[in-house]
Write a protein that holds these residues in place. Structure first.
Motif, short mmCIF file in Angstrom:
data_model
loop_
_atom_site.label_atom_id
_atom_site.label_comp_id
_atom_site.label_asym_id
_atom_site.label_seq_id
_atom_site.Cartn_x
_atom_site.Cartn_y
_atom_site.Cartn_z
N UNK A 159 0.83 -1.20 0.00
CA UNK A 159 0.00 0.00 0.00
C UNK A 159 0.87 1.25 0.00
N UNK A 160 1.90 1.27 0.83
CA UNK A 160 2.79 2.44 0.90
C UNK A 160 3.47 2.71 -0.42
N UNK A 161 3.79 1.64 -1.15
CA UNK A 161 4.47 1.79 -2.44
C UNK A 161 3.49 1.95 -3.60
N UNK A 162 2.20 1.82 -3.33
CA UNK A 162 1.21 1.87 -4.40
C UNK A 162 1.35 0.71 -5.37
N UNK A 163 1.81 -0.42 -4.85
CA UNK A 163 2.10 -1.58 -5.70
C UNK A 163 0.99 -2.62 -5.62
N UNK A 164 0.82 -3.35 -6.70
CA UNK A 164 -0.15 -4.43 -6.75
C UNK A 164 0.55 -5.77 -6.55
N UNK A 165 -0.19 -6.74 -6.05
CA UNK A 165 0.34 -8.10 -5.92
C UNK A 165 -0.83 -9.07 -5.95
N UNK A 166 -0.52 -10.33 -6.12
CA UNK A 166 -1.56 -11.35 -6.15
C UNK A 166 -2.18 -11.52 -4.76
N UNK A 167 -3.41 -11.98 -4.72
CA UNK A 167 -4.04 -12.30 -3.45
C UNK A 167 -3.26 -13.41 -2.75
N UNK A 168 -3.24 -13.38 -1.43
CA UNK A 168 -2.62 -14.47 -0.71
C UNK A 168 -3.39 -14.73 0.58
N UNK A 169 -3.13 -15.92 1.15
CA UNK A 169 -4.01 -16.43 2.19
C UNK A 169 -3.18 -16.98 3.36
N UNK A 170 -3.63 -16.65 4.57
CA UNK A 170 -2.93 -17.10 5.77
C UNK A 170 -3.97 -17.50 6.81
N UNK A 171 -3.50 -18.16 7.87
CA UNK A 171 -4.37 -18.46 9.00
C UNK A 171 -3.58 -18.29 10.28
N UNK A 172 -4.26 -18.22 11.38
CA UNK A 172 -3.58 -18.06 12.66
C UNK A 172 -2.74 -19.30 12.95
#
Length: 206
Positions: A159-172
Motif C-alpha cells: 500500500x505504501x508503495x502503491x504496488x499491486x500483488x496477487x491475493x494471498x491467504x494465511x491463517x492463525x
C-alpha cells in the motif's frame, strides 16, 4: 491519502477493526479511517473517500461473499470509483480455519474494480477470524498472530508503495483441533449467557 474502511456491521469489537489497527502501523503517509455499517455509505464517508487515492476495505466473510450491506455500499460508490480511479486493496477474514475460504469474497472485490474501471491491487484472506479479537500480540511477529501480522506488514508495504500483488491467504498459528475446540467452548459460553443450554446447539429445524 489512504482510506481504511471497516466493512464489518459490528459497531465495536470486530475482527476487521483488529486487522485495520495492525495494518495502519505499517502504512506510510496520510491515513483516514471510516466505516460502512449500513446499506448507504453516508455523506461523510463519501467525502472522505473522494479525497483518497487508495481504498483499503476490511470485512468478514458472509456466506462465501462480502456482507450484503457492504455490497450495497459498493453499488452506491461505483460512480465515485469510476471518477476517482482509486487503488483498491482488501482484507477479508472468516471463521473457517483456512484463509483460502475468502477467495470468492476477494474475487467480488476484484470484479467491482473491473466494473468501476479502477485498479485492483490485491488482498489478504485470513482464516481463524473467530480468534482474532482474543489472541495476544507477541513481539517480532511470533505467536498465534504471527502469520497474520506478517501478512499485514507485507500488505502495508505494498500500500505504501502503491504496488499491486496477487491475493494471498494465511491463517492463525493455532493447530486446527485447538481452534475448533476453542470455538465450541465459545458457542457454549455464548448460549448459556443468553439463557439457553449447550444441548440446544444440536437442535435442527424440521
Amino acid at each position: 491519502m489512504t482510506a481504511l474502511i471497516n466493512g464489518s456491521p459490528k459497531p465495536s469489537g470486530s475482527a476487521s477493526a483488529v486487522l485495520l489497527k495492525i495494518l495502519k502501523e505499517h502504512i506510510c503517509g496520510e491515513l483516514l479511517e471510516t466505516a460502512l455499517r449500513g446499506p448507504e455509505p453516508g455523506d461523510g464517508c463519501v467525502k472522505a473517500l473522494a479525497g483518497a487515492d487508495t481504498w483499503v476495505f476490511a470485512f468478514p466473510l458472509y456466506v462465501d461473499g462480502i456482507p450484503s450491506h457492504l455490497l450495497s455500499c459498493l453499488c452506491r460508490l461505483q460512480g465515485l470509483a469510476e471518477e476517482k480511479h482509486p487503488r483498491i486493496y482488501a482484507v477479508a477474514n472468516c471463521g473457517f480455519y483456512e484463509g483460502e475460504q475468502n477467495r470468492l469474497a476477494l474475487s467480488v472485490m476484484e470484479n467491482f474494480c473491473q466494473r468501476a474501471g479502477c485498479r485492483w491491487c490485491g488482498g489478504v484472506g485470513i482464516g481463524g477470524g473467530g480468534s482474532l479479537t482474543s489472541l495476544p500480540r507477541v513481539p517480532e511477529e511470533k505467536g498465534p498472530m504471527g502469520p497474520v501480522e506478517r501478512a499485514l506488514r507485507e500488505l502495508g508495504d505494498s500500500i505504501s508503495a502503491g504496488a499491486a500483488r496477487d491475493n494471498w491467504y494465511v491463517t492463525v498459528a493455532l493447530p486446527r483441533l485447538m481452534y475448533k475446540l476453542a470455538g465450541q467452548m465459545g458457542w457454549r459460553k455464548m448460549i448459556r449467557a443468553n439463557g439457553g443450554r449447550a444441548r440446544d446447539l444440536d437442535k435442527r429445524i424440521t
